[in-house]
Design an enzyme around this catalytic site. Sequence first.
Site, short mmCIF file in Angstrom:
data_model
loop_
_atom_site.label_atom_id
_atom_site.label_comp_id
_atom_site.label_asym_id
_atom_site.label_seq_id
_atom_site.Cartn_x
_atom_site.Cartn_y
_atom_site.Cartn_z
N GLY A 1 40.13 45.70 33.14
CA GLY A 1 39.35 45.14 34.25
C GLY A 1 38.91 43.73 33.96
O GLY A 1 37.73 43.39 34.07
N ARG B 1 38.21 39.73 36.79
CA ARG B 1 36.98 39.09 37.30
C ARG B 1 35.78 39.69 36.57
O ARG B 1 35.95 40.54 35.69
CB ARG B 1 36.85 39.28 38.82
N VAL C 1 43.88 52.09 34.97
CA VAL C 1 43.49 52.67 33.67
C VAL C 1 42.98 54.11 33.80
O VAL C 1 42.60 54.72 32.80
CB VAL C 1 42.46 51.80 32.92
N SER D 1 25.90 50.52 30.05
CA SER D 1 24.90 49.92 30.94
C SER D 1 23.51 50.36 30.51
O SER D 1 23.34 51.45 29.97
CB SER D 1 25.13 50.36 32.37
N TYR E 1 26.89 57.37 38.85
CA TYR E 1 27.19 56.24 37.95
C TYR E 1 26.38 56.35 36.66
O TYR E 1 26.92 56.23 35.56
CB TYR E 1 26.89 54.92 38.68
N1 LIG Z 1 27.75 43.25 36.25
C1 LIG Z 1 26.70 44.00 35.88
O1 LIG Z 1 25.55 43.71 36.28
C2 LIG Z 1 26.86 45.16 34.96
C3 LIG Z 1 25.69 45.72 34.41
C4 LIG Z 1 25.81 46.80 33.55
C5 LIG Z 1 27.06 47.30 33.24
N2 LIG Z 1 28.17 46.75 33.79
C6 LIG Z 1 29.47 47.31 33.41
O2 LIG Z 1 30.32 46.26 33.05
C7 LIG Z 1 31.66 46.57 33.38
C8 LIG Z 1 32.26 45.48 34.25
O3 LIG Z 1 31.48 45.40 35.44
P1 LIG Z 1 31.61 44.16 36.44
O4 LIG Z 1 30.31 44.04 37.11
O5 LIG Z 1 32.17 42.98 35.73
O6 LIG Z 1 32.69 44.74 37.48
P2 LIG Z 1 33.56 43.99 38.61
O7 LIG Z 1 33.17 42.57 38.72
O8 LIG Z 1 33.47 44.85 39.81
O9 LIG Z 1 35.05 44.03 38.03
C9 LIG Z 1 35.69 45.25 37.91
C10 LIG Z 1 37.01 45.05 37.19
O10 LIG Z 1 37.62 46.34 37.02
C11 LIG Z 1 38.94 46.29 37.50
N3 LIG Z 1 39.41 47.58 37.99
C12 LIG Z 1 39.00 48.28 39.08
N4 LIG Z 1 39.68 49.42 39.18
C13 LIG Z 1 40.57 49.45 38.14
C14 LIG Z 1 41.56 50.36 37.72
N5 LIG Z 1 41.77 51.52 38.36
N6 LIG Z 1 42.29 50.06 36.62
C15 LIG Z 1 42.09 48.89 35.95
N7 LIG Z 1 41.16 47.98 36.32
C16 LIG Z 1 40.40 48.27 37.39
C17 LIG Z 1 38.93 45.23 38.60
O11 LIG Z 1 40.26 44.77 38.74
P3 LIG Z 1 40.92 44.24 40.12
O12 LIG Z 1 39.92 43.29 40.73
O13 LIG Z 1 42.14 43.60 39.61
O14 LIG Z 1 41.19 45.41 41.01
C18 LIG Z 1 37.99 44.20 37.99
O15 LIG Z 1 38.68 43.37 37.09
C19 LIG Z 1 31.62 47.95 34.03
O16 LIG Z 1 31.89 48.96 33.09
C20 LIG Z 1 30.20 48.05 34.54
O17 LIG Z 1 29.79 49.39 34.66
C21 LIG Z 1 28.09 45.70 34.65
#
Ligand SMILES: NC(=O)c1ccc[n+]([C@@H]2O[C@H](COP(=O)([O-])OP(=O)(O)OC[C@H]3O[C@@H](n4cnc5c(N)ncnc54)[C@H](OP(=O)(O)O)[C@@H]3O)[C@@H](O)[C@H]2O)c1
Length: 253
Positions: A14, A17, A66, A145, A158
């Site tokens: 992932g 972005r 994945v 998280s 979640y």
């Molecule tokens: N941002 C936050 O505030 C935050 C806080 C705590 C924890 N987290 C954790 O950090 C991680 C990343 O979060 P994020 O906020 O950066 O998410 P995000 O911006 O929504 O990005 C999600 C990523 O996952 C990919 N993805 C979605 N479905 C997929 C699949 N089936 N197979 C492979 N890749 C897939 C997307 O790819 P495509 O766009 O190419 O489909 C994208 O690159 C997650 O585990 C989230 O729970 C985030």
Amino acid sequence: MAHDLSKRVALVTGASRGLGAAIARRLAASGARVAVNYFAGREEAGRVVEEIRRGGGEAEAFQADVREEQEVARLVDGVRARFGPIEVLVINATGPQPHVKLEELTWRHCLDQLEFFVKSPVLLAQAVLPGMKERRAGRIIQIGSEVFEQGVPEFSSYVSAKGAQLGLTRSWALELGPHGITVNLVAPGWVPVERHLGEGANPAAMQSYAASNPLRRMGTPDEIGDAVAFLASDAARFITGQKLSVNGGRTLA
Ligand SMILES: NC(=O)c1ccc[n+]([C@@H]2O[C@H](COP(=O)([O-])OP(=O)(O)OC[C@H]3O[C@@H](n4cnc5c(N)ncnc54)[C@H](OP(=O)(O)O)[C@@H]3O)[C@@H](O)[C@H]2O)c1
């Protein structure tokens, strides 16, 4: 270069972005050869790769869902063919994270989250394990998280899946430590990424969140990347089974 990861092969799931893209850029800036996994965002992943290459780093984009066993096998084979065996696995990908009231919560809602935070980590870890065991070295870094420490109303699918991810981390650390493999989890606070910005942004919620942690600000994706680069580096060689909270001190456990 904060940490020397020269020529180490890293897969970030992932990474088209959000935090994954920042982690990929950070690992590449530290010298790693980075596989940028994406699902639907081919152009976005291409841009991450281009940016890394423009900075003198090595990266390649790899499409795969994945959550699917065969796709994970194809992904890991593809990375191995391009760069060599995976030495650093960063389990980061997430799908949509809907808020659902308990009355409306279905098993499907729960499964959707477990597919990302239990099924996918199991498939990915199993796919890289033979190579890591053979070399008696490897780093598995999960992106968890802070929500598991706190609970969040109407978000239990979640939050519980994120808790399960921490359980995997701790158990695998015990199981894989004797093989020279470390397993840790980075637990970000709310770190605004593309999906939190632009249309639908909620500046008031961000302000109140920022005020709720001791450092009185939001974290940045690069700060998550820095924590991952540290755990991937030799500096973290004696650290395993840990949760590293990167949230300005908002949780203390
Ligand atoms: N941002 C936050 O505030 C935050 C806080 C705590 C924890 N987290 C954790 O950090 C991680 C990343 O979060 P994020 O906020 O950066 O998410 P995000 O911006 O929504 O990005 C999600 C990523 O996952 C990919 N993805 C979605 N479905 C997929 C699949 N089936 N197979 C492979 N890749 C897939 C997307 O790819 P495509 O766009 O190419 O489909 C994208 O690159 C997650 O585990 C989230 O729970 C985030």
